[in-house]
Design a protein around this motif. Sequence first.
Motif, mmCIF file in Angstrom:
data_model
loop_
_atom_site.group_PDB
_atom_site.id
_atom_site.type_symbol
_atom_site.label_atom_id
_atom_site.label_comp_id
_atom_site.label_asym_id
_atom_site.label_seq_id
_atom_site.Cartn_x
_atom_site.Cartn_y
_atom_site.Cartn_z
ATOM 1 N N PRO A 11 58.880 -69.923 58.185
ATOM 2 C CA PRO A 11 60.068 -69.277 58.629
ATOM 3 C C PRO A 11 59.193 -67.879 58.687
ATOM 4 O O PRO A 11 59.582 -66.812 59.650
ATOM 5 N N HIS A 12 57.897 -67.517 58.231
ATOM 6 C CA HIS A 12 57.151 -66.225 58.435
ATOM 7 C C HIS A 12 56.738 -66.276 59.956
ATOM 8 O O HIS A 12 56.049 -67.120 60.414
ATOM 9 N N PRO A 13 56.955 -65.278 60.529
ATOM 10 C CA PRO A 13 56.621 -65.144 62.209
ATOM 11 C C PRO A 13 55.102 -64.878 62.431
ATOM 12 O O PRO A 13 54.598 -64.029 62.870
ATOM 13 N N GLN A 49 50.311 -39.937 50.241
ATOM 14 C CA GLN A 49 51.603 -39.216 50.530
ATOM 15 C C GLN A 49 52.187 -38.324 49.360
ATOM 16 O O GLN A 49 53.158 -37.541 49.525
ATOM 17 N N PRO A 108 56.783 -77.382 73.847
ATOM 18 C CA PRO A 108 56.143 -76.989 75.058
ATOM 19 C C PRO A 108 54.648 -76.315 74.471
ATOM 20 O O PRO A 108 54.732 -75.617 73.419
ATOM 21 N N ASP A 157 52.236 -65.140 64.278
ATOM 22 C CA ASP A 157 52.174 -65.304 65.914
ATOM 23 C C ASP A 157 50.969 -66.201 66.336
ATOM 24 O O ASP A 157 50.201 -65.520 67.231
ATOM 25 N N LYS A 163 30.075 -48.590 65.103
ATOM 26 C CA LYS A 163 31.468 -48.745 65.246
ATOM 27 C C LYS A 163 32.233 -50.156 64.887
ATOM 28 O O LYS A 163 31.407 -51.077 64.868
ATOM 29 N N PHE A 223 56.643 -71.055 63.604
ATOM 30 C CA PHE A 223 57.795 -70.555 63.174
ATOM 31 C C PHE A 223 58.965 -71.276 64.081
ATOM 32 O O PHE A 223 60.154 -71.290 63.594
ATOM 33 N N GLN A 224 58.660 -71.630 65.227
ATOM 34 C CA GLN A 224 59.740 -72.265 65.966
ATOM 35 C C GLN A 224 59.759 -73.788 65.754
ATOM 36 O O GLN A 224 60.990 -74.287 65.999
ATOM 37 N N ILE A 225 59.006 -74.373 64.921
ATOM 38 C CA ILE A 225 59.093 -75.716 64.581
ATOM 39 C C ILE A 225 59.587 -75.786 63.095
ATOM 40 O O ILE A 225 60.491 -76.760 62.898
ATOM 41 N N THR A 262 54.188 -73.119 71.978
ATOM 42 C CA THR A 262 55.081 -73.020 70.768
ATOM 43 C C THR A 262 54.296 -72.480 69.418
ATOM 44 O O THR A 262 53.221 -72.930 69.308
#
Lengths: 592, 592
Positions: B487-489, B131, B441, B491, B288, B447-449, B444
């Motif tokens: 805390p890092h999301p 850039q 559930p 996924d 590929k 990061f939810q825990i 989960t």
Amino acid sequence: MNTNEKISQLRKQMTERNIAAVVVPSADPHQSEYLAKYWQARQWLTGFTGSAGTAVITKTQAILWTDFRYWIQAASQIKGSDFELFKQGEEDVPDFEDWLSQTLSKGDTVALDGNVVSVANAKKYKMVLSQKGMSLASEVDLISNIWTDRPPMPASRAFLLSDTYAGKTRIEKLAQIRDAMGKAGANAHLMTSLEDIAWTFNLRGEDVHTNPVNLAFAFVTLEKAILFINPDKVDSALLAQFTGDKIDLRPYDQVTGILGSLGKDTRILLDPDAVGYTLYRAVNSGAKIIEKVNPATELKAVKNEIEITHMRQTAVKDGVAMVNFLYWLENSIDDKPISEMSVANTLFEFRKEQPDFVNNSFDPIMAYKDHSAMCHYSASPESDALLKKEGMFLTDSGGNYLTGTTDITRTINLGIPGKQEIKDYTLVLKGHICVATALFPKGTKGFQIDTLARQFLWKEGMNFGHGTGHGVGFFLCVHEGPARISPHPIDVELKKGMLLTNEPGLYREGHYGIRLENMILVDEAHETEFGQFMKFENMTLCHFETSLMDRHLLSGPETNYLNSYHEQVYEKLSPCLDPEVAAWLKKKTGPI
Amino acid sequence: MNTNEKISQLRKQMTERNIAAVVVPSADPHQSEYLAKYWQARQWLTGFTGSAGTAVITKTQAILWTDFRYWIQAASQIKGSDFELFKQGEEDVPDFEDWLSQTLSKGDTVALDGNVVSVANAKKYKMVLSQKGMSLASEVDLISNIWTDRPPMPASRAFLLSDTYAGKTRIEKLAQIRDAMGKAGANAHLMTSLEDIAWTFNLRGEDVHTNPVNLAFAFVTLEKAILFINPDKVDSALLAQFTGDKIDLRPYDQVTGILGSLGKDTRILLDPDAVGYTLYRAVNSGAKIIEKVNPATELKAVKNEIEITHMRQTAVKDGVAMVNFLYWLENSIDDKPISEMSVANTLFEFRKEQPDFVNNSFDPIMAYKDHSAMCHYSASPESDALLKKEGMFLTDSGGNYLTGTTDITRTINLGIPGKQEIKDYTLVLKGHICVATALFPKGTKGFQIDTLARQFLWKEGMNFGHGTGHGVGFFLCVHEGPARISPHPIDVELKKGMLLTNEPGLYREGHYGIRLENMILVDEAHETEFGQFMKFENMTLCHFETSLMDRHLLSGPETNYLNSYHEQVYEKLSPCLDPEVAAWLKKKTGPI
């Protein structure tokens, strides 16, 4: 023309143009959550009236994708037509683009109106199709050709929101946006999001049902700002104001022209999730495109001090309407036949009594007994239930005032609540209180807070299928980005001044649902050796139902919070209530 | 050669080749967390011995970036050289690629050894530099030319992990990987991650300090599998086994050749975060490339039943070592001088007594008093503190056994704990228990825990600066992806069979730190009308310090959990302990 006739007309056109499939999404050129009637093409084509869904027509199949909220409604509304229902979200149901790539043949063309599909989605669909040697034709709008009785474009009167409400002038807001553009290396900016435009220009309208916005585009450079809007919507006072602020007004559809004529030194910022693909392709190929969230999206989420002051007063007005409504409800059942639909009107009348009230902020959910177990229930003449002195009743509603937007849910029992109802209500309340009283480090994101609301339900093997909270606009949309309190990992910090909802729930299919919703404002708490801590200020004033609480399940701090909240509700609302309503509220807010 | 001489030699080469800057990262061609000495180029160049950091040399400046864990250590180790320290993570400190793009001029070239930079990072750097009209030369390795006393490539003996430990044969694992390749549309797969290779081929080694892995690459097609490994590492038994399993063995550096010769019908899956840029560029341009996480990364995270059975037994062995150590420590202080470094050796000896023990799973953290406030403290001869009968002591360690990997942290007080120490310990323990006893559930994410572990600290304006938990390998790396509790999301769903740590902490700078760590295994709980629920099985057996607990801060369920955990610790460990140690443990695990 019935649904099958529409399908066959579409197929005729597809054959003529050698198109293998047509995709009809639920979308407009502004990627709005709610659509003006002009853009309800998917609804017109399928007969399904829910807010979300995608129709796909191939030469042999007609399929409607929609999510779990609408499976029952959609199945019933497409019954009798050739449309099949694909239940989006079920494990074996592919996304429509994957289904197309698996179903069609190499060399096939899929048509999709590029005006209403976002840049990000169009690129995704193109990629999926191209991997199988198929192509996307985004310049093809077959619907317009056969939708002969298409409603006109909305053209409500646009009106100014005074600076005394907005707290910042449009000139100040444009300066903030230009500052953010500069930081992103941009010297031009295309805005298509209706709420971002409404916020930036302190302009409101009624172009979309319950969303006080105007159909418009905006183009902002470091020197000038142009609002593209239907001239019929603009009166002379508004024109004078904008001229004074050096903002050009041009017809809505002229935005394409300006994008095509951008110079080579233009670096235009646009949001790939908000801008339509056709507009994106209209940008002169010499200009450099910077894909980024609109600066206004982030700026408007953080409410200014004047907005916050208004919202605190709005909480009193909306609380008075809610308490009057709940008092009326408790004292009117069995007197006269009242139904889900009629109480929605009654609540509207109570809100209308309040100063600065403009309209509902969304169609209220009034859900009795098993209806309340559907979190997105909407009463219709067919489903409309009569309320009796028994069972759970959930009321989720909000108002748009010149002084702010509200969103509140309460759940009550119209008779004598059972044990399970009381336990469920208390567990939901514990989650609500845990969020309301949370202290958390600066930098915390909404997905970190979400678990606080769920943990008491999880412990009992229960959960709810929606987020704990969403952002709320200021006299704008009741669902506002970018922050959320949800299990979805939205990577947005909860910043001082952000307004959100706190609405855990619980839904027992076939029986009842519970949702307890207040609005909360992110605020700074104190600083410790571990850094700055944040808290929420509660922004909604209306009692909870102590008769639905099991005080043995509440901890000391939870009980204290509830009692002090109730004290505050009574103190702030009672001066504005009739004496008998105030007396009733006194009882409702007594300590537990 | 001192640091400044190295810098000046580098600059000489830069001038000869017209290079404006050289970047020396802390990385190897396998994107390993810990590096074999051969790849510690950044350490060699700068003199800074920490595990993470990036050196950048321009014609006029020499800069070392490192994160907060190493600011003090790095500053002291580069003192006297021309290196400046850039504190990564501070608000005004740019990433090195941004700094380069701001500092250099249009047309400049930045050199970086493409062997050790990942595909994802190389692409990011290229984009940032391009850039500003700058370019990245990834084929240039200037370090090798001047690093004359570079250590040899590691060549530990590779050894087979028996199927009775691994629970699945390498043939079964290759079948699983091929299945995943097929689903991703791939017919070939390049693996560079050493732990994925170790898992896939049931092969272990000692090429990286405390990580039981071998330097290798693997290439897998739907029909064949090739392991690229230094032939000196392979004995005849291993060769026979692999030949029997139809796995080819070829020299480590021949991987490049095979990638260059791939046919046009090849669709090769590779992980852009694990594969080096040079290898990526070696892939024949006709093939590929499918960029995706290694199938083995996800497969190995879910432990099989045999691994789980071994791990439950390993918990007993490791617990016995820990209890023997803690007993010894409590009874040895003041008898003889013992220090942070010496107790590390003592604990190692206790672990070595256990069957199937191979090595530490990482360099233990033994941190006394204020040292324990640094969560990544590593005792050195200069810092090594003598332990006395007072103050907090934190011990974080783990073993690699043929039967699994362990990781445990305990914090004790060597004297009489103060009020604040007790309160802090209890709040950390509450977080630990909240995670250990969580019901959540299916679906989960970590990061939810994470919030469950922090909420009690947050309420008091406290927090800790690391994640709550990381994945753990099976006789492999103690930090294993892809799941985390942080805390890092990230996924990634917490799936049945995943092994993680649960280690909340609290660090009071200059005073003391607390961390309480057990390993936990994701398991299914029961199914309710709200779906399948999950829970954790505790996998670590060692008492907590009841003298550091304020029982008034613990709820009834928390106390019950603790007492029943302690009962279990005593029951499972006491049969393997000397009577006097068992008697001591009996007291330590008495009910509170």
